[in-house]
Design a protein around this motif. Structure first.
Motif, PDB file in Angstrom:
ATOM      1  N   UNK A 208      61.211  43.576  38.296  1.00 57.72           N
ATOM      2  CA  UNK A 208      60.292  44.372  37.473  1.00 57.72           C
ATOM      3  C   UNK A 208      60.010  43.739  36.130  1.00 57.72           C
ATOM      4  N   UNK A 209      61.051  43.257  35.461  1.00 62.74           N
ATOM      5  CA  UNK A 209      60.887  42.654  34.146  1.00 62.74           C
ATOM      6  C   UNK A 209      60.152  41.318  34.245  1.00 62.74           C
ATOM      7  N   UNK A 210      60.465  40.546  35.280  1.00 60.50           N
ATOM      8  CA  UNK A 210      59.757  39.279  35.472  1.00 60.50           C
ATOM      9  C   UNK A 210      58.284  39.531  35.758  1.00 60.50           C
ATOM     10  N   UNK A 211      57.998  40.513  36.610  1.00 60.12           N
ATOM     11  CA  UNK A 211      56.597  40.843  36.920  1.00 60.12           C
ATOM     12  C   UNK A 211      55.853  41.308  35.668  1.00 60.12           C
ATOM     13  N   UNK A 212      56.511  42.098  34.844  1.00 61.62           N
ATOM     14  CA  UNK A 212      55.901  42.526  33.588  1.00 61.62           C
ATOM     15  C   UNK A 212      55.579  41.323  32.708  1.00 61.62           C
ATOM     16  N   UNK A 213      56.511  40.401  32.595  1.00 63.94           N
ATOM     17  CA  UNK A 213      56.294  39.207  31.790  1.00 63.94           C
ATOM     18  C   UNK A 213      55.153  38.359  32.304  1.00 63.94           C
ATOM     19  N   UNK A 214      55.103  38.167  33.615  1.00 66.18           N
ATOM     20  CA  UNK A 214      54.018  37.375  34.205  1.00 66.18           C
ATOM     21  C   UNK A 214      52.684  38.079  33.960  1.00 66.18           C
ATOM     22  N   UNK A 215      52.667  39.401  34.069  1.00 65.38           N
ATOM     23  CA  UNK A 215      51.440  40.159  33.802  1.00 65.38           C
ATOM     24  C   UNK A 215      50.982  40.019  32.369  1.00 65.38           C
ATOM     25  N   UNK A 216      51.916  40.055  31.429  1.00 65.42           N
ATOM     26  CA  UNK A 216      51.561  39.887  30.020  1.00 65.42           C
ATOM     27  C   UNK A 216      51.048  38.483  29.732  1.00 65.42           C
ATOM     28  N   UNK A 217      51.664  37.493  30.349  1.00 66.58           N
ATOM     29  CA  UNK A 217      51.188  36.119  30.168  1.00 66.58           C
ATOM     30  C   UNK A 217      49.779  35.974  30.729  1.00 66.58           C
ATOM     31  N   UNK A 218      49.538  36.556  31.916  1.00 65.60           N
ATOM     32  CA  UNK A 218      48.199  36.508  32.510  1.00 65.60           C
ATOM     33  C   UNK A 218      47.190  37.232  31.619  1.00 65.60           C
ATOM     34  N   UNK A 219      47.594  38.381  31.067  1.00 64.59           N
ATOM     35  CA  UNK A 219      46.697  39.125  30.187  1.00 64.59           C
ATOM     36  C   UNK A 219      46.357  38.312  28.939  1.00 64.59           C
ATOM     37  N   UNK A 220      47.335  37.615  28.383  1.00 64.40           N
ATOM     38  CA  UNK A 220      47.078  36.782  27.208  1.00 64.40           C
ATOM     39  C   UNK A 220      46.121  35.638  27.542  1.00 64.40           C
ATOM     40  N   UNK A 221      46.320  35.031  28.705  1.00 64.01           N
ATOM     41  CA  UNK A 221      45.443  33.916  29.111  1.00 64.01           C
ATOM     42  C   UNK A 221      44.010  34.402  29.323  1.00 64.01           C
ATOM     43  N   UNK A 222      43.867  35.541  29.980  1.00 67.70           N
ATOM     44  CA  UNK A 222      42.525  36.094  30.218  1.00 67.70           C
ATOM     45  C   UNK A 222      41.883  36.499  28.899  1.00 67.70           C
ATOM     46  N   UNK A 223      42.654  37.122  28.011  1.00 66.79           N
ATOM     47  CA  UNK A 223      42.129  37.524  26.701  1.00 66.79           C
ATOM     48  C   UNK A 223      41.660  36.319  25.903  1.00 66.79           C
ATOM     49  N   UNK A 224      42.422  35.238  25.938  1.00 66.53           N
ATOM     50  CA  UNK A 224      42.039  34.030  25.210  1.00 66.53           C
ATOM     51  C   UNK A 224      40.732  33.476  25.754  1.00 66.53           C
ATOM     52  N   UNK A 225      40.627  33.423  27.086  1.00 67.51           N
ATOM     53  CA  UNK A 225      39.414  32.889  27.711  1.00 67.51           C
ATOM     54  C   UNK A 225      38.201  33.754  27.358  1.00 67.51           C
ATOM     55  N   UNK A 226      38.336  35.070  27.463  1.00 66.44           N
ATOM     56  CA  UNK A 226      37.229  35.971  27.136  1.00 66.44           C
ATOM     57  C   UNK A 226      36.875  35.899  25.654  1.00 66.44           C
ATOM     58  N   UNK A 227      37.887  35.821  24.806  1.00 63.13           N
ATOM     59  CA  UNK A 227      37.645  35.735  23.367  1.00 63.13           C
ATOM     60  C   UNK A 227      36.851  34.478  23.029  1.00 63.13           C
ATOM     61  N   UNK A 228      37.227  33.362  23.644  1.00 65.74           N
ATOM     62  CA  UNK A 228      36.499  32.111  23.405  1.00 65.74           C
ATOM     63  C   UNK A 228      35.059  32.218  23.898  1.00 65.74           C
ATOM     64  N   UNK A 229      34.865  32.838  25.069  1.00 64.99           N
ATOM     65  CA  UNK A 229      33.515  32.999  25.606  1.00 64.99           C
ATOM     66  C   UNK A 229      32.669  33.880  24.692  1.00 64.99           C
ATOM     67  N   UNK A 230      33.231  34.977  24.205  1.00 61.02           N
ATOM     68  CA  UNK A 230      32.498  35.887  23.338  1.00 61.02           C
ATOM     69  C   UNK A 230      32.158  35.223  22.025  1.00 61.02           C
ATOM     70  N   UNK A 231      33.109  34.466  21.484  1.00 60.38           N
ATOM     71  CA  UNK A 231      32.880  33.768  20.218  1.00 60.38           C
ATOM     72  C   UNK A 231      31.758  32.741  20.403  1.00 60.38           C
TER      73      UNK A 231
END
Length: 135
Positions: free
Chosen positions: A106-129
Motif C-alpha cells: 500500500x505504501x509503495x503504491x502510494x509513493x509510485x502514485x505520487x511520483x507519477x502525479x508529480x511527473x504528469x503535473x510537471x509535463x502539464x505545467x510545462x505545456x501550459x506555460x
C-alpha cells in the motif's frame, strides 16, 4: 499482527503531521488574504490601484498571486519518494516478520502514485506555460 499495528501507527502519525502542516498553511494563507484585502480596500479608485501596480511595491504585491508550480511539484515528488522508500522498507522487513505485506504494498503504491502525479503535473505545467507564452 504487531507489525500491522506498528505500520498503521506510523501511517497515522504521517497523516497527522501532513494534516497539521496543511492546517498551518491554511491559517497563514487566510491571514495573508485578509491583509491583501485590507490593502486593496484602501484604494479609492481604479486609477489609484493602477498607479500602485506600476510601482515596484505593486509589482511585488502581484507576484504573491503567482503560483509556485515547481515548488508544489517538488513537494509531491519528495512525498512519493519517501513513501516508496518506506513501502520498500516494509517489504524488506517481511524477511524477518510476517504482516508487512499489506502496509508495504500500500505504501509503495502510494509513493509510485505520487511520483507519477508529480511527473504528469510537471509535463502539464510545462505545456501550459508554453501555450501561454505562444499566445
Amino acid at each position: 499482527m504487531e507489525g500491522i499495528l506498528v505500520a498503521l501507527g506510523f501511517l497515522a502519525a504521517v497523516v497527522g503531521i501532513v494534516w497539521l502542516r496543511a492546517r498551518v498553511n491554511h491559517v497563514r494563507l487566510a491571514r495573508q488574504a485578509e491583509t491583501q484585502q485590507q490593502l486593496l480596500a484602501k484604494f479609492q479608485s481604479g486609477r489609484e490601484l493602477a498607479e500602485f501596480i506600476e510601482t515596484e511595491d505593486g509589482k511585488q504585491f502581484l507576484r504573491q498571486f503567482e503560483s509556485d508550480r515547481n515548488g508544489t511539484i517538488l513537494v509531491v515528488l519528495s512525498a512519493g519518494i519517501v513513501s516508496s522508500a518506506l513501502g520498500l522498507g516494509f517489504l524488506v522487513l517481511m524477511v524477518w516478520e510476517d504482516g508487512f505485506l499489506y502496509p508495504g504494498v500500500g505504501t509503495t503504491a502510494l509513493g509510485v502514485g505520487l511520483i507519477a502525479a508529480a511527473a504528469i503535473s510537471k509535463k502539464l505545467s510545462d505545456q501550459w506555460r508554453q501555450s501561454a507564452a505562444d499566445a
